[in-house]
Design an enzyme around this catalytic site. Structure first.
Site, short mmCIF file in Angstrom:
data_model
loop_
_atom_site.label_atom_id
_atom_site.label_comp_id
_atom_site.label_asym_id
_atom_site.label_seq_id
_atom_site.Cartn_x
_atom_site.Cartn_y
_atom_site.Cartn_z
N LYS A 119 -2.23 48.33 -39.59
CA LYS A 119 -3.08 47.61 -40.40
C LYS A 119 -4.53 47.90 -40.32
O LYS A 119 -5.32 47.87 -41.13
CB LYS A 119 -3.06 46.19 -39.77
CG LYS A 119 -1.71 45.69 -39.52
CD LYS A 119 -0.91 45.12 -41.05
CE LYS A 119 0.78 45.10 -40.66
NZ LYS A 119 1.53 45.21 -41.86
N GLY A 154 2.63 37.07 -38.70
CA GLY A 154 1.64 36.20 -38.15
C GLY A 154 1.89 36.41 -36.56
O GLY A 154 1.35 35.75 -35.72
N GLU A 157 -11.12 39.84 -36.76
CA GLU A 157 -11.96 39.61 -38.37
C GLU A 157 -12.35 38.22 -38.37
O GLU A 157 -11.98 37.47 -37.71
CB GLU A 157 -10.92 39.78 -39.20
CG GLU A 157 -10.49 40.94 -40.00
CD GLU A 157 -9.40 41.01 -41.01
OE1 GLU A 157 -8.99 39.78 -41.19
OE2 GLU A 157 -9.03 41.91 -41.46
N ARG A 209 7.28 47.99 -49.13
CA ARG A 209 8.80 47.60 -49.57
C ARG A 209 8.74 46.68 -50.83
O ARG A 209 7.92 46.39 -51.24
CB ARG A 209 9.42 46.75 -48.45
CG ARG A 209 8.80 45.54 -48.16
CD ARG A 209 9.24 44.54 -47.13
NE ARG A 209 8.88 43.13 -47.25
CZ ARG A 209 7.70 42.87 -46.39
NH1 ARG A 209 6.97 43.92 -45.87
NH2 ARG A 209 7.19 41.66 -46.67
#
Ligand code: MV4
Length: 450
Positions: free
Chosen positions: A116, A165, A200, A291
């Protein structure tokens, strides 16, 4: 085009892929675990191969067993569906090394977006807005504290290999940041075998809006508009819709252009999704899903395209054959996920036998499900047993149509999320399109279950 495809998945998505292959004149090989033996959709495949016992680790997640089945059945491609091995770059690599096409992105592209922090760096390099935070993974607590001081609390700790998550923690001050770093790291290590995290600024009330993209091997990429997936519970999407009530044409154009630019920059072909957080007029890139997703059908209804057929066609090396100006979004589509879960027990899985099953129909209604009366829902897998979709001229009519379809749907023998869907669809905030990712938790906190 492929002659014979193995479907490395189960349930509704296996059925969905069998249907697409049939229409393309491609032979299908279904695989199943002992827990899924006898499922009716297996009869629709040209061949069905048992690959092991119920637990996923010994069946749908077993690369050697799936590759053996593919070699024995002599297929030229594998469709991974969603979940299981769909974003596993090692599986994609083994397929290609075995001379079997993996219907999905290249190994390189999966790896580039699976990390990520790396995906965010690629988005930043394209000039796409990203949430302010650390530049890549943070090496220790001191660096995390430094970033938090710069961007201000609250901050969100995210796992570099994250998903669903897991390994995510909100921190409101230095103390909760340090303790959150430890829990996020150990959660990420346990879930992904990778404890690296990045930081973040935490956006408090975002909408979760994603853009569907399709690309070919020549580098042509189009976007198919957005899906609003803000109605979630514990990072599981519950309802999805397109268009998003929060996205106007100008914002769609900006987000679409950003998604296309990113897909081109990472060398992405076939189907993928670029996820954003939206707050007012602002949008921020968060991640890429390499995907086909559960909610792809919402986009199918508004664009008239068959995304599975497109994905297969593109994986076989065919060109897109149309440009952005040829893509249209027409009307409004809503999807509700029908899950075998018990609303009186905190939506815990409710496996068992479906004794009664009556499916809605009529104008603008679509039901994608592998259920039938007498079907068994094994305890081993995801609780989703079907997706009910509607398409109508506009959002109010789509909501009315979904309420009508939910009234027709009858499921007996197991508890389901149908009552929850009725409740959401009659909520005044939902009706106005006024909701964020906080919506469902507040709705559930405000009353009893469903
Ligand atoms: C966020 C966020 C707020 N701020 N990042 C959720 C999973 C992954 N796809 C990214 N996600 C989020 N990232 C920043 N900087 C909110 C979410 C988020 C979310 C967070 C907590 C609880 C429910 C959520 C539902 C959707 C998105």
């Amino acid at each position: 085009m492929f002659k014979r495809v193995l479907i490395a998945n189960r349930g509704e998505i296996a059925l969905r892929v069998i249907r697409a292959c049939r229409e393309l004149g491609i032979e299908t090989v279904a695989v199943y675990s002992k827990a899924d033996a006898g499922a009716w959709y297996l009869d629709l495949a040209d061949e069905a191969v048992c690959i092991g016992p119920g637990p996923s680790s010994e069946s749908y997640l077993s690369i050697p067993r799936i590759i053996s089945a593919a070699e024995i059945a002599n297929v030229d491609a594998v469709h991974p569906g969603y979940g299981f091995l769909s974003e596993n770059s090692h599986f994609a690599e083994v397929c290609r090394a075995s001379n079997i096409e993996f219907i999905g992105p290249t190994v390189d592209a999966i790896e580039r977006v699976g990390d990520k922090a790396q995906a965010k760096a690629a988005a930043k390099a394209c000039g796409i807005p990203c949430v302010d935070g650390s530049d890549g993974p943070v090496k220790d607590d001191a660096q995390a504290l430094e970033v938090a001081r710069r961007v201000g609390y609250p901050v969100l700790i995210k796992a570099v290999s994250g998903g669903g998550g897991r390994g995510m923690r909100v921190a409101h001050n230095d103390i909760s940041l340090v303790s959150g770093m430890a829990t996020a790291r150990s959660e990420a290590e346990a879930a992904f075998g990778d404890s690296s995290v990045y930081i973040e600024k935490y956006i408090q009330n975002p909408r979760h809006v994603e853009i569907q993209v399709l690309g070919d091997r020549k580098g042509n990429v189009v976007h198919l508009g957005e899906r609003d997936c803000s109605v979630q519970r514990r990072h599981q999407k519950v309802i999805e819709e397109s268009p998003s009530p929060a996205v106007h044409p100008k914002l769609r154009k900006r987000m679409g252009a950003a998604a296309v630019k990113l897909a081109k920059s990472v060398g992405y072909h076939t189907a993928g999704t670029v996820e954003f957080l939206v707050e007012g007029e602002d949008f921020y890139f968060i991640e890429v899903n390499a995907r086909i997703q559960v909610e792809h059908c919402v986009t199918e209804l508004v664009t008239g395209l068959d995304l599975i057929k497109e994905q297969i066609r593109l994986a076989a090396g065919e060109l897109l054959g149309y440009g952005q100006d040829d893509v249209r979004q027409q009307g409004h589509a809503i999807e509700v996920r029908i899950c075998a879960e018990d609303p009186d027990r905190g939506f815990a899985p409710s496996p068992g036998t479906v004794t009664g099953w009556r499916v809605p129909g009529g104008p603008g209604v679509r039901m994608d499900s592998h259920m039938e009366p007498g079907a068994r829902i094994p305890p081993n897998y995801d609780s989703m047993i079907g997706k009910l979709l509607v398409h109508a001229e506009d959002r109010p009519r789509a909501i009315a149509r979904m309420r009508r379809a939910l009234d027709e749907l009858q499921v007996e023998g197991v508890r389901t999320t149908v009552g929850l869907h009725r409740r959401i669809l009659s909520n005044a905030h939902f009706e106005k399109g006024d909701y964020s990712t906080k919506f469902l938790d507040s709705l559930l906190a405000s009353g009893h279950g469903a």
